[in-house]
Each structure stands twice: as C-alpha cells, then as structure tokens.
Design a protein around this motif. Structure first.
Motif, mmCIF file in Angstrom:
data_model
loop_
_atom_site.group_PDB
_atom_site.id
_atom_site.type_symbol
_atom_site.label_atom_id
_atom_site.label_comp_id
_atom_site.label_asym_id
_atom_site.label_seq_id
_atom_site.Cartn_x
_atom_site.Cartn_y
_atom_site.Cartn_z
ATOM 1 N N THR A 58 0.837 -1.198 0.000
ATOM 2 C CA THR A 58 0.000 0.000 0.000
ATOM 3 C C THR A 58 0.870 1.245 0.000
ATOM 4 O O THR A 58 0.636 2.198 -0.750
ATOM 5 N N ASP A 62 -0.040 2.788 -3.519
ATOM 6 C CA ASP A 62 -1.387 3.353 -3.440
ATOM 7 C C ASP A 62 -1.418 4.701 -2.737
ATOM 8 O O ASP A 62 -0.538 5.023 -1.938
ATOM 9 N N PRO A 66 -4.038 1.430 4.383
ATOM 10 C CA PRO A 66 -4.175 -0.027 4.220
ATOM 11 C C PRO A 66 -5.352 -0.685 4.924
ATOM 12 O O PRO A 66 -5.539 -1.894 4.783
ATOM 13 N N TYR A 69 -7.688 -2.919 2.826
ATOM 14 C CA TYR A 69 -7.024 -4.106 2.276
ATOM 15 C C TYR A 69 -6.804 -5.162 3.356
ATOM 16 O O TYR A 69 -6.837 -6.364 3.073
#
Length: 513
Positions: A58, A62, A66, A69
């Motif tokens: 992450t 990203d 997180p 996820y």
C-alpha cells in the motif's frame, strides 16, 4: 410500541418497497457475470498478499491507507473468486443502509429514517460502490457510525468517555480506510464542534477538539502519500467536466445528457433541503461546503476525482433529503411533497438505468483470447502493476496467492536511489525481486522494457499507453500490428518486427516507478 409506530406511518409501505428495491438491485448486480476492473484487481492483489506485505505494498503503490485491504485479506481467506470479492462490498453496502436507518431513527425518529434509507438505497453511485471491490462501501459504514456518535454527543451536550472513544476509533478508521477519509472526518467534527459551542460548555468542546486532534494525526499518512503521488481528476473550471462529475455523483453512469443532467439535479438534491430548517445545517456543512472546498482544491492545488470523493458525502445528502421530505409531508405542503417524491422516483429510474446499461470493464475474456491465440512462449507486456496482476489472475497456471511486492517494474530517479539504499541494508523487498513473471514458457511484464522490445521478433501489448509507444520508439525498431482484439473496454494487440534483421539492443534504461 416501536412496531406500532412504524405500521402507522402513512408512507411506510412505499418507503419499505423502495429500500427493498435498492437492496434487490444490488443483489441483481452481484448475480450478473462478475468482472474486476483495474482498481479492483489492485485491491485483490493486495488482499491476497501476506499481512505485512499489504502495508508495504500500500505504501509502495497506493494513495489509500491499508485498513480496507487488511479487512479484505480476512475476507479472501475464505475464497478468492471474483464474485466472492464483490459480495464483500455488496454486503457492506446493504449494511450501510441498515446502519443509516438505525442511526437516523435514534436521532430523528422513524419517518426521517425511512426516507433517508430509501434515498441512500436508490442512489446509483451507491450501487456502483456496492459492486466494486474498493473501500467505498466500508467508508459508508464508518462515516455514518461516526456521524451518529457525534450527533449523540451534540444532542446530549455531553462528551462522555464511551462516545469520545467511539469517535476516536471511528475517526481513525475512516482516515485510514480512504485517502480522503480525513476530509470527511474533518467536516463531521467541524459541524459537531460548531453546534457544541452553542449548546455545551467549554470543557465539552475542548474534549471533542482534542479527540479530533488525534484523528487529524492519522491524516499525516494519506496527506504525505498523496503529496508524492500523481493523481487524476478535475484540473480546471471546465463546466462540461464538472457537469459530468455531478451527473456521475447523483445519477450514476450511463445517464443521458451527462454534461447537463448534473447541473439540473443539483438544485433538487442540495438546494431543496436548504429551504427547511431541519435539513439546512446537514446539507450546508456536510455537503455544500465540502463540495466547494473540493472543487477549489482540485483546480487550484491537486486534481481530485470529484464524483468519487463527493460520493463519500452521499449519506448526508440522503439524511438531508430525508429530513426535508419528512418535514414537508408533516406540514402537508403539496408542491414540496411532489418535489420530494420526484427526486426519490428519479433516483429509482437512474438506478434501474445504471443496472441495465452499465458494464464494468474486465480482463478475463481478453486474457483467454491471448492464451488461446498466442504461442506457448509468447511475451505479454502490460501497462502497469494492476494489468500485470490481471494477466496472472486469469492466465491458466498464473493464478495463485503471492505478494504484490514480489514482481515490480524497475524504478528510476529518487525511487532508484531509495531502492539501492534499502538493498544495501538488506531490505530490498519493497521493490520486488524480479521485473517479470514466468508462467510456463510465457513471460509477463508489468511494463514495456526496451531491451525485450529491441531484441525480440514478436510480443503482445495489453492496453498500450502513450508512454509505451515512446518506449517502442526508443527501441529503434519497426513493428507492425498483426493482430488486435478488444473486449469490454480492454485492448490487446500483437506486434511483429517488420524487418528480418534485429537491431542491437540499446543501453538498459529504467521504467516508470
């Protein structure tokens, strides 16, 4: 007692049917052929990674924190089919409707709660969130719950410790689930603090401010990552683009006249509630003000996906409209009653339109085409990690749980220097141990490598970008397109060298990082 009140509500039957209709539309979307598009593939790849690697991946890839996820990782422990992952979001979306109803019933009563639940259930963008393996449905639950806790403190004028701890946990959860969760949390706390300043003592306000201060510290993560990453979204005061974003937010994908419809629906969705004291504060501070700030940030500082971010505030649009509808029906104001029903029925039509017309892009068909029509030792070059993970997910023999950090494209500039330092310290796992995957004799790359292009005779490209074309030009080789396939918004082409001679490979360069 409560059951009797519900039964006596004059519109209970209609509103219950509308809520049920929204739930059924979500179920219909799940039962249709499941497909995962790029961002969903990203979610699945991270969720199927080891726990520690989820946090690292992450951070590496990203703009979102997180927490989602990690939740999806637990869901993925049971099964890993495309439909199973979508069901996670669908159940969360249905739960958000229930949470909104229960919260509004406790704060405002049964009638506004029924209206708010029906409106949220019928919002087309909520249907989109319900069939996407992304964090939006989870965010809805967290922000509605946080709103409820803050409302309870506002109503009582007291900041009791259980509510303060709940506000802290939910605020941090919201902040660490979506990259702009802190943006939603800010306005929720702001609205409550402003009201508490009028209704409660100084001590109560200070305690709430302190709690928000801790929640705000959680925003350091998404703000720091967001500042480093390139984002896409609204970058100028383009009225057509703004209209499209408004249409996507309130009327969903595939709605007719998208550049105009958003501006037409905006007064009904937001300005109508401004005419009623009961709903004015909610729509003003929790929808209109965030919209204005969001537009300013996107144009002046950093582009933001307006429709998805504004979509984070849709529960408060539903609450405001629910309060408005309840008020005008109680006051027996026929014209405004008609307006409330018109908005609700328009949302129903828009949701049905979304369900019938919108189809997510998917990769399964195209990867199957490549597998069937390519040689056993063919090479696939993809446009980034998500599409790379999509190929491995749907390629026979390529699927399997592995870390999203295992294979990555090369990096450049400051990222390359960071990689070299980490590798020197024995911690190079953040950047992967390889730049390609081998499935049998097939090779799959998460980027377009110059050396492979320059030294090969034939290869396949999945959704080539302008940057990929520049790499082909750097290879100093002439290629021609000999096969091309398209499926559900995805494109696959096979390139073959025009000349018989191979050009010598250029010096190694590093791909995008």
């Amino acid at each position: 007692m409560e059951t009797g009140i519900i039964r006596r509500h004059p519109l209970f039957g209609l509103l219950a049917v509308l809520v049920l209709a929204g739930v059924m539309l979500r179920i219909v979307n799940v039962l249709m052929e499941p497909r995962l598009w790029a961002d969903e593939i990203f979610s699945v790849a991270l969720a199927e990674s080891p726990l520690v690697d989820i946090v690292l991946a992450t951070l590496r890839f990203d703009t979102h924190p997180p927490l989602y996820y990690l939740q999806l990782h637990g869901w993925a422990a049971i099964a890993d089919s495309d439909r199973w992952f979508i069901v996670n979001s669908t159940l969360q979306s249905i739960a958000a409707i229930a949470v909104l109803f229960l919260a509004c019933r406790k704060i405002f009563g049964v009638s506004p709660a029924l209206w708010a639940a029906a409106i949220l259930a019928l919002m087309p963008l909520q249907l989109f969130f319900a069939e996407n393996v992304r964090m939006y449905a989870m965010v809805m639950i967290l922000e509605i719950s946080l709103w409820y806790v803050l409302q309870r403190m506002e109503q009582s004028g007291r900041t009791s410790m259980p509510f303060l701890w709940a506000a802290l946990g939910l605020g941090l959860g919201l902040t660490l689930t979506h990259g702009l969760g802190f943006f939603v949390a800010f306005f929720l706390f702001l609205a409550t603090i402003l009201r508490m300043m009028k209704r409660a003592g100084r001590r109560e306000v200070i305690r709430l401010v302190v709690v928000y201060g801790v929640v705000a510290l959680g925003a350091v993560y998404p703000l720091a990552i967001g500042a480093l990453r390139q984002t896409e979204g609204l970058a100028s005061w383009d009225l057509s683009t703004i209209g499209i974003h408004l249409t996507l937010t309130f009327l969903g994908m595939e709605f007719p006249w998208p550049t105009l419809a958003g501006f037409l629906i905006l007064p009904l969705m937001l300005l109508l509630p401004m005419t009623q004291p009961a709903s004015r504060w909610t729509v003003g501070l929790l929808v209109l003000l965030p919209l204005c700030v969001l537009l300013f940030i996107s144009v002046a500082f950093k582009p933001v996906f307006i429709y998805r971010t504004l979509g984070l505030f849709l529960p408060f649009v539903a609450i405001a409209l629910g309060l408005y509808a309840d008020a005008v029906f109680r006051a027996r104001m026929p014209l405004r009653q008609s307006a409330a029903m018109a908005v609700t029925m328009l949302l129903l039509v828009a949701s049905i339109n979304y369900t019938l017309r919108f189809e997510k892009a998917g990769y399964r068909d195209l990867i199957g085409t490549w597998e069937a029509r390519s040689a056993a030792d063919s090479i696939m070059l993809t446009n980034g990690p998500s599409e790379f993970w999509a190929v491995l997910r749907y390629l026979e023999g390529g699927r399997g749980r592995s870390s999203a950090l295992a294979i990555q494209p090369p990096v450049r500039s400051h990222m390359l220097r960071l990689k070299q330092r980490l590798e020197a310290a024995g911690r190079g796992g953040l950047f992967g141990s390889s730049d390609h995957a081998a499935v049998g004799m097939r090779l799959v790359y998460p980027y377009v490598p110059v050396q492979i292009v320059a030294s090969g005779q034939s290869f396949w490209l999945l959704n080539p970008s302008a940057a990929d074309c520049r790499v082909l030009a750097l290879a100093d080789a002439e290629f021609r397109k000999v096969e091309a396939y398209s499926s559900r918004g995805q494109h696959l082409i096979r390139c073959q060298r025009s000349s018989g001679s191979l050009s010598s490979p250029p010096p190694e360069t590093h791909g995008s990082g």
